[in-house]
Design a protein around this motif. Structure first.
Motif, PDB file in Angstrom:
ATOM      1  N   HIS A   7      14.612  -2.300  19.264  1.00  0.00           N
ATOM      2  CA  HIS A   7      13.481  -1.401  19.492  1.00  0.00           C
ATOM      3  C   HIS A   7      13.744   0.004  18.966  1.00  0.00           C
ATOM      4  CE1 HIS A   7      13.075  -4.323  22.972  1.00  0.00           C
ATOM      5  NE2 HIS A   7      12.031  -4.563  22.214  1.00  0.00           N
ATOM      6  N   CYS A   8      14.962   0.505  19.149  1.00  0.00           N
ATOM      7  CA  CYS A   8      15.260   1.924  18.903  1.00  0.00           C
ATOM      8  C   CYS A   8      16.032   2.172  17.609  1.00  0.00           C
ATOM      9  CB  CYS A   8      16.075   2.496  20.056  1.00  0.00           C
ATOM     10  SG  CYS A   8      15.281   2.319  21.646  1.00  0.00           S
ATOM     11  N   ARG A  11      22.325   2.719  17.822  1.00  0.00           N
ATOM     12  CA  ARG A  11      22.667   3.781  18.776  1.00  0.00           C
ATOM     13  C   ARG A  11      24.110   3.617  19.239  1.00  0.00           C
ATOM     14  NH1 ARG A  11      18.132   6.207  21.096  1.00  0.00           N
ATOM     15  NH2 ARG A  11      16.496   6.180  19.541  1.00  0.00           N
ATOM     16  N   ASP A  12      24.680   4.737  19.655  1.00  0.00           N
ATOM     17  CA  ASP A  12      26.037   4.734  20.179  1.00  0.00           C
ATOM     18  C   ASP A  12      26.114   3.882  21.445  1.00  0.00           C
ATOM     19  OD1 ASP A  12      28.696   6.566  19.803  1.00  0.00           O
ATOM     20  OD2 ASP A  12      28.373   6.005  21.899  1.00  0.00           O
ATOM     21  N   GLN A  14      27.498   4.348  24.129  1.00  0.00           N
ATOM     22  CA  GLN A  14      27.388   5.079  25.407  1.00  0.00           C
ATOM     23  C   GLN A  14      25.958   5.141  25.940  1.00  0.00           C
ATOM     24  OE1 GLN A  14      27.522   9.629  25.364  1.00  0.00           O
ATOM     25  NE2 GLN A  14      28.639   9.148  23.512  1.00  0.00           N
ATOM     26  N   GLU A  15      24.965   4.804  25.093  1.00  0.00           N
ATOM     27  CA  GLU A  15      23.588   4.752  25.588  1.00  0.00           C
ATOM     28  C   GLU A  15      23.309   3.456  26.354  1.00  0.00           C
ATOM     29  OE1 GLU A  15      20.449   5.454  22.826  1.00  0.00           O
ATOM     30  OE2 GLU A  15      21.092   7.494  22.369  1.00  0.00           O
ATOM     31  N   ALA A  59      19.733   4.496  28.261  1.00  0.00           N
ATOM     32  CA  ALA A  59      19.385   5.840  27.783  1.00  0.00           C
ATOM     33  C   ALA A  59      18.344   5.780  26.668  1.00  0.00           C
ATOM     34  CB  ALA A  59      20.634   6.572  27.297  1.00  0.00           C
ATOM     35  N   GLY A  60      17.834   4.576  26.406  1.00  0.00           N
ATOM     36  CA  GLY A  60      16.835   4.437  25.345  1.00  0.00           C
ATOM     37  C   GLY A  60      15.594   3.754  25.859  1.00  0.00           C
ATOM     38  N   CYS A  61      15.337   2.545  25.355  1.00  0.00           N
ATOM     39  CA  CYS A  61      14.060   1.874  25.618  1.00  0.00           C
ATOM     40  C   CYS A  61      14.031   1.107  26.936  1.00  0.00           C
ATOM     41  CB  CYS A  61      13.753   0.928  24.469  1.00  0.00           C
ATOM     42  SG  CYS A  61      15.020  -0.344  24.270  1.00  0.00           S
ATOM     43  N   HIS A  62      15.140   1.107  27.687  1.00  0.00           N
ATOM     44  CA  HIS A  62      15.199   0.416  28.983  1.00  0.00           C
ATOM     45  C   HIS A  62      15.012  -1.085  28.863  1.00  0.00           C
ATOM     46  CE1 HIS A  62      13.509   4.540  29.937  1.00  0.00           C
ATOM     47  NE2 HIS A  62      14.771   4.577  30.299  1.00  0.00           N
ATOM     48  N   ALA A  63      15.385  -1.648  27.719  1.00  0.00           N
ATOM     49  CA  ALA A  63      15.264  -3.101  27.546  1.00  0.00           C
ATOM     50  C   ALA A  63      16.628  -3.762  27.717  1.00  0.00           C
ATOM     51  CB  ALA A  63      14.705  -3.417  26.160  1.00  0.00           C
ATOM     52  N   ARG A  83      13.869 -10.701  26.973  1.00  0.00           N
ATOM     53  CA  ARG A  83      12.489 -11.115  27.257  1.00  0.00           C
ATOM     54  C   ARG A  83      12.065 -12.313  26.413  1.00  0.00           C
ATOM     55  NH1 ARG A  83       7.346  -7.740  28.199  1.00  0.00           N
ATOM     56  NH2 ARG A  83       8.648  -6.630  29.642  1.00  0.00           N
TER      57      ARG A  83
ATOM     58  N   PRO B  67       8.690   3.234  17.680  1.00  0.00           N
ATOM     59  CA  PRO B  67       8.957   4.595  18.205  1.00  0.00           C
ATOM     60  C   PRO B  67       8.227   5.685  17.415  1.00  0.00           C
ATOM     61  CG  PRO B  67      10.986   3.335  18.031  1.00  0.00           C
ATOM     62  CD  PRO B  67       9.930   2.548  17.309  1.00  0.00           C
ATOM     63  N   TRP B  79       5.373   6.439  22.150  1.00  0.00           N
ATOM     64  CA  TRP B  79       6.056   5.175  22.460  1.00  0.00           C
ATOM     65  C   TRP B  79       7.198   5.471  23.419  1.00  0.00           C
ATOM     66  CZ3 TRP B  79      11.054   3.312  21.712  1.00  0.00           C
ATOM     67  CH2 TRP B  79      11.232   1.921  21.750  1.00  0.00           C
ATOM     68  N   ALA B  80       7.365   4.614  24.441  1.00  0.00           N
ATOM     69  CA  ALA B  80       8.402   4.875  25.446  1.00  0.00           C
ATOM     70  C   ALA B  80       9.174   3.607  25.783  1.00  0.00           C
ATOM     71  CB  ALA B  80       7.757   5.459  26.705  1.00  0.00           C
ATOM     72  N   GLY B  81       9.309   2.715  24.810  1.00  0.00           N
ATOM     73  CA  GLY B  81       9.960   1.426  25.059  1.00  0.00           C
ATOM     74  C   GLY B  81       8.922   0.333  24.887  1.00  0.00           C
ATOM     75  N   PRO B  82       9.388  -0.932  24.798  1.00  0.00           N
ATOM     76  CA  PRO B  82       8.430  -2.023  24.577  1.00  0.00           C
ATOM     77  C   PRO B  82       7.408  -2.106  25.714  1.00  0.00           C
ATOM     78  CG  PRO B  82      10.644  -2.862  25.074  1.00  0.00           C
ATOM     79  CD  PRO B  82      10.779  -1.394  24.873  1.00  0.00           C
ATOM     80  N   LEU B 149      13.897   7.793  22.380  1.00  0.00           N
ATOM     81  CA  LEU B 149      14.474   8.039  23.700  1.00  0.00           C
ATOM     82  C   LEU B 149      15.975   8.049  23.506  1.00  0.00           C
ATOM     83  CD1 LEU B 149      12.203   5.406  25.275  1.00  0.00           C
ATOM     84  CD2 LEU B 149      12.411   7.642  26.343  1.00  0.00           C
ATOM     85  N   THR B 150      16.644   9.060  24.038  1.00  0.00           N
ATOM     86  CA  THR B 150      18.097   9.130  23.898  1.00  0.00           C
ATOM     87  C   THR B 150      18.645   9.987  25.035  1.00  0.00           C
ATOM     88  OG1 THR B 150      19.892   9.608  22.331  1.00  0.00           O
ATOM     89  CG2 THR B 150      18.019  11.126  22.318  1.00  0.00           C
TER      90      THR B 150
END
Ligand SMILES: [Zn+2]
Lengths: 91, 208
Positions: A7-8, A11-12, A14-15, A59-63, A83, B67, B79-82, B149-150
C-alpha cells in the motif's frame, strides 16, 4: 531492512511490528485437544531460509501483511495484504 | 458577570507568530492551520463504491485509491490506508452536516479537535524534514498530490503535498493533537539553522 508495503511502498522496518509465523491456524475452539492448542500456541519452526510471517504496518497504512522472507538474508520474496487470504483470516 | 468559553486551537500555547532560529530571510515557512474540519472515514466492507458515489456528489471529491490527496473547493480527501480516508475541510461551517450525510456509508469519526495540522514550505523545507522523515520527498519521488503515513521523531504523521505556492513545494503535516508540542519541538529545532517564519492561520468562521 526495508519492507515493500503493497500500500505505502518501501519503508524502514521500524515502521512495522512483527507478529510471527503466518501459517499456524488457530484450532477450532472447544473441540481442540490440549496437544493441538500446545502446538498452535508454542511450537514454531525456526527455519534458516524461507519463512512466511505476519507484519503490521503500524506507522503507515495499519494493514496486516504476509511477508515471505529469507531469514538468512532478509530478502523478501513476496508480500501481500493478509485480507486477501479471505474472510475470517486471523489477525 | 458573563463568562465566554473560547475553544483553543490545537497549536495554542505551542507556537505563535514570529521567527525561529537564524535571523534573516527564512528558509522555512510554517503556517499553523486552525479551525479545520477533520474526520476519518472507513468504508464499510464492500461499501467503497457507495461511499465514492456519495463523495463525488458532495463535496465533489474522487476517492483516492492510492496514497494521494484529492481537492474540491474547501475540501480535501486524503488516502489513509486501504479503505480509509481523511476528510479535511478548510472551515467547520456545515462540516457536521457533511459528516452526518456520510455516516450511513462509512465509519465516520470527527477528529477536528483531535489533530493538529501544519502547512510547511520554503526553500529549505526538504532539508529540514530530511532530519526526521524516512521518506524520500524529492519531487521525482513525492510529487504534488501524493500522500503518506509515516513516523517522524516517533510521532505518527499523516502528510500530503499540496499545490506549489509562492515559496515552492508545500507539505501538509498532521499529527495527533496531544503530540503537537513534541512534534513542534522536533520541527523548530530542525528548522532553526535555516530560519523559520511562523504564523498561525486566521480563525475562520464556523469554528465549533
Ligand atoms: Zn503500509
Amino acid at each position: 531492512m526495508r519492507i515493500p508495503c503493497p500500500h505505502c511502498g518501501a519503508r524502514d522496518a521500524q515502521e512495522f511490528s512483527y507478529l510471527g509465523a503466518a501459517d499456524p491456524q488457530r484450532p477450532d475452539g472447544l473441540d481442540a485437544t490440549e496437544a493441538a492448542m500446545l502446538d498452535y500456541v508454542y511450537q514454531r519452526d525456526n527455519p534458516a531460509g524461507r519463512h512466511r510471517e505476519l507484519w503490521y504496518h503500524g506507522a503507515g497504512c495499519h494493514a496486516w501483511l504476509t511477508v515471505t522472507r529469507d531469514t538468512r538474508t532478509h530478502a523478501i520474496e513476496s508480500i501481500e495484504p493478509v485480507r486477501r487470504r479471505g474472510a475470517g483470516a486471523a489477525a | 458577570m458573563t463568562r465566554t468559553w473560547t475553544p483553543l486551537g490545537a497549536w495554542a500555547g505551542i507556537l505563535a507568530d514570529g521567527h525561529v532560529g537564524t535571523a534573516g530571510a527564512p528558509g522555512v515557512i510554517a503556517l499553523a492551520r486552525d479551525g479545520l474540519g477533520v474526520a476519518t472515514l472507513i468504508a464499510a466492507e464492500g461499501g467503497e463504491a457507495a461511499l465514492a458515489a456519495a463523495l463525488a456528489k458532495r463535496p465533489g471529491l474522487d476517492l483516492p485509491s492510492s496514497p494521494a490527496v484529492a481537492h474540491a473547493g474547501a475540501h480535501s480527501l486524503v488516502w489513509a490506508g486501504p479503505g480509509q480516508w481523511l476528510l479535511v475541510a478548510g472551515h467547520r461551517a456545515g462540516f457536521p452536516e457533511t459528516l452526518a450525510a456520510l455516516s450511513c456509508l462509512a465509519a465516520v469519526s470527527d477528529q477536528s479537535d483531535g489533530r493538529a495540522v501544519l502547512r510547511l514550505s520554503g526553500s529549505k523545507i526538504r532539508e529540514t524534514l530530511a532530519k526526521g522523515c524516512m521518506l524520500d520527498l524529492h519531487p521525482s519521488a513525492f510529487p504534488v498530490g501524493m500522500a503518506a503515513l509515516t513516523a517522524i521523531a516517533h510521532i505518527g504523521v499523516h502528510l500530503w503535498r499540496g499545490d506549489d505556492g509562492p515559496d515552492g513545494a508545500v507539505f501538509e503535516m498532521m499529527v495527533p493533537r496531544s503530540l503537537a508540542g513534541s512534534f513542534w519541538s522536533w520541527f523548530a529545532a530542525s528548522a532553526a539553522e535555516f530560519g523559520c517564519a511562523v504564523s498561525v492561520a486566521e480563525m475562520t468562521a464556523g469554528r465549533g
